[in-house]
Motif scaffolding. Structure first.
Motif, PDB file in Angstrom:
ATOM      1  N   TYR A   1     -42.614 102.692  95.515  1.00  0.00           N
ATOM      2  CA  TYR A   1     -43.646 102.301  96.471  1.00  0.00           C
ATOM      3  C   TYR A   1     -44.181 103.506  97.238  1.00  0.00           C
ATOM      4  O   TYR A   1     -45.075 103.366  98.067  1.00  0.00           O
ATOM      5  N   GLY A   2     -43.590 104.676  96.948  1.00  0.00           N
ATOM      6  CA  GLY A   2     -44.055 105.873  97.642  1.00  0.00           C
ATOM      7  C   GLY A   2     -44.000 105.704  99.141  1.00  0.00           C
ATOM      8  O   GLY A   2     -42.980 105.295  99.694  1.00  0.00           O
ATOM      9  N   GLU A   3     -45.121 105.971  99.815  1.00  0.00           N
ATOM     10  CA  GLU A   3     -45.165 105.896 101.275  1.00  0.00           C
ATOM     11  C   GLU A   3     -45.775 104.591 101.771  1.00  0.00           C
ATOM     12  O   GLU A   3     -46.026 104.431 102.967  1.00  0.00           O
TER      13      GLU A   3
ATOM     14  N   HIS B   1     -38.797 104.883  97.843  1.00  0.00           N
ATOM     15  CA  HIS B   1     -39.735 105.022  98.964  1.00  0.00           C
ATOM     16  C   HIS B   1     -39.723 106.457  99.490  1.00  0.00           C
ATOM     17  O   HIS B   1     -38.739 107.179  99.311  1.00  0.00           O
ATOM     18  N   THR B   2     -40.778 106.829 100.185  1.00  0.00           N
ATOM     19  CA  THR B   2     -40.860 108.144 100.828  1.00  0.00           C
ATOM     20  C   THR B   2     -41.397 107.968 102.243  1.00  0.00           C
ATOM     21  O   THR B   2     -41.836 106.877 102.630  1.00  0.00           O
ATOM     22  N   ASP B   3     -41.398 109.057 103.004  1.00  0.00           N
ATOM     23  CA  ASP B   3     -42.126 109.021 104.272  1.00  0.00           C
ATOM     24  C   ASP B   3     -43.588 109.368 104.002  1.00  0.00           C
ATOM     25  O   ASP B   3     -44.012 109.507 102.842  1.00  0.00           O
TER      26      ASP B   3
ATOM     27  N   PRO C   1     -43.282 103.036 110.952  1.00  0.00           N
ATOM     28  CA  PRO C   1     -44.660 103.522 110.775  1.00  0.00           C
ATOM     29  C   PRO C   1     -44.898 104.813 111.557  1.00  0.00           C
ATOM     30  O   PRO C   1     -44.975 104.814 112.773  1.00  0.00           O
ATOM     31  N   THR C   2     -44.965 105.919 110.866  1.00  0.00           N
ATOM     32  CA  THR C   2     -45.216 107.213 111.489  1.00  0.00           C
ATOM     33  C   THR C   2     -45.738 108.184 110.436  1.00  0.00           C
ATOM     34  O   THR C   2     -45.295 108.132 109.279  1.00  0.00           O
ATOM     35  N   PRO C   3     -46.648 109.082 110.809  1.00  0.00           N
ATOM     36  CA  PRO C   3     -47.132 110.098 109.866  1.00  0.00           C
ATOM     37  C   PRO C   3     -46.178 111.285 109.759  1.00  0.00           C
ATOM     38  O   PRO C   3     -46.391 112.180 108.932  1.00  0.00           O
ATOM     39  N   GLU C   4     -45.145 111.282 110.593  1.00  0.00           N
ATOM     40  CA  GLU C   4     -44.208 112.403 110.627  1.00  0.00           C
ATOM     41  C   GLU C   4     -43.048 112.188 109.646  1.00  0.00           C
ATOM     42  O   GLU C   4     -42.901 111.137 109.039  1.00  0.00           O
ATOM     43  N   ARG C   5     -42.210 113.212 109.553  1.00  0.00           N
ATOM     44  CA  ARG C   5     -41.000 113.083 108.752  1.00  0.00           C
ATOM     45  C   ARG C   5     -40.103 112.008 109.361  1.00  0.00           C
ATOM     46  O   ARG C   5     -39.880 111.989 110.565  1.00  0.00           O
ATOM     47  N   GLU C   6     -39.602 111.136 108.518  1.00  0.00           N
ATOM     48  CA  GLU C   6     -38.734 110.063 109.003  1.00  0.00           C
ATOM     49  C   GLU C   6     -37.715 109.711 107.917  1.00  0.00           C
ATOM     50  O   GLU C   6     -38.059 109.167 106.867  1.00  0.00           O
TER      51      GLU C   6
END
Length: 209
Positions: A142-144, A101-103, A150-155
């Protein structure tokens, strides 16, 4: 007749004072429920993989995390994978799958690739710890698309791999030979309170003397 009833009563009392082997399968604590669970497993009504997956998730950490835009395993990640490897080695019949997984930072295509690299890094490390590559059934990214936060920022919590039980090796010598208890319930007999059977037997012998 009275003597038989007395013996039966003693055995019931002894059983009531002790706990049934395998009782941890029954959260309600009802006597006989573990036998029902075992029967369901043996008949295929309850999945072996589901039971082992639950046990794996309970007994070892299933997730490791990564730095931003990195598939490098840090010391914490390696320590978690070491614990996973120890558990996995105890069950040579079982297969596992690693999910990457990624952010949400970056393109979908890039994150799909990054998630795959992370999953491969975890698999490579597990192999280096003595786990057969054939038992690591698949490496999935699954990538992002499945964030924990749930956030568009780095996490950091979203930048992870997750190891899960995926099934059994179809041709392993201890699978499909009627010895399922050796796979799922290796501690089954040990779960009983020591001396339970001896106590009942001794009571019977003393009554018959």
């Amino acid at each position: 007749m009275i003597r038989t009833a007395a013996i039966f009563g003693i055995l019931l009392a002894a059983a009531a004072c002790e706990r049934e082997a395998g009782r941890e399968l029954n959260r309600a604590g009802d006597f006989g429920e573990s036998t029902l669970s075992n029967a369901a497993v043996m008949s295929g009504e309850r999945s072996f993989a589901i039971q082992l997956a639950s046990r794996f998730a309970k007994e070892v950490p299933t997730t490791i995390n990564f730095d931003f835009d990195s598939a490098r395993l840090d010391q914490t990640a390696r320590s978690v994978l070491d614990r996973q490897a120890v558990w996995i080695r105890q069950f040579p019949e079982v297969r596992f799958r690693v999910f990457g997984h990624t952010d949400a930072v970056g393109s979908n295509a890039y994150n799909k690739s990054l998630g795959l690299r992370r999953a491969r890094a975890a698999v490579t490390y597990l192999v280096s710890r003595g786990i057969s590559r054939s038992r690591l059934e698949a490496v999935v990214s699954y990538g992002e698309t499945q964030p924990l936060i749930p956030t568009p920022e780095r996490e950091r919590r979203n930048r992870r791999t997750v190891t899960e039980v995926s099934g059994f090796l179809k041709r392993h010598p201890t699978v499909l030979d009627g010895k399922y208890a050796q796979i799922i319930y290796r501690e089954y007999l040990e779960s009983a309170v020591p001396g339970t059977t001896l106590t009942a037997q001794q009571s019977l012998e003393r009554t018959l003397q």
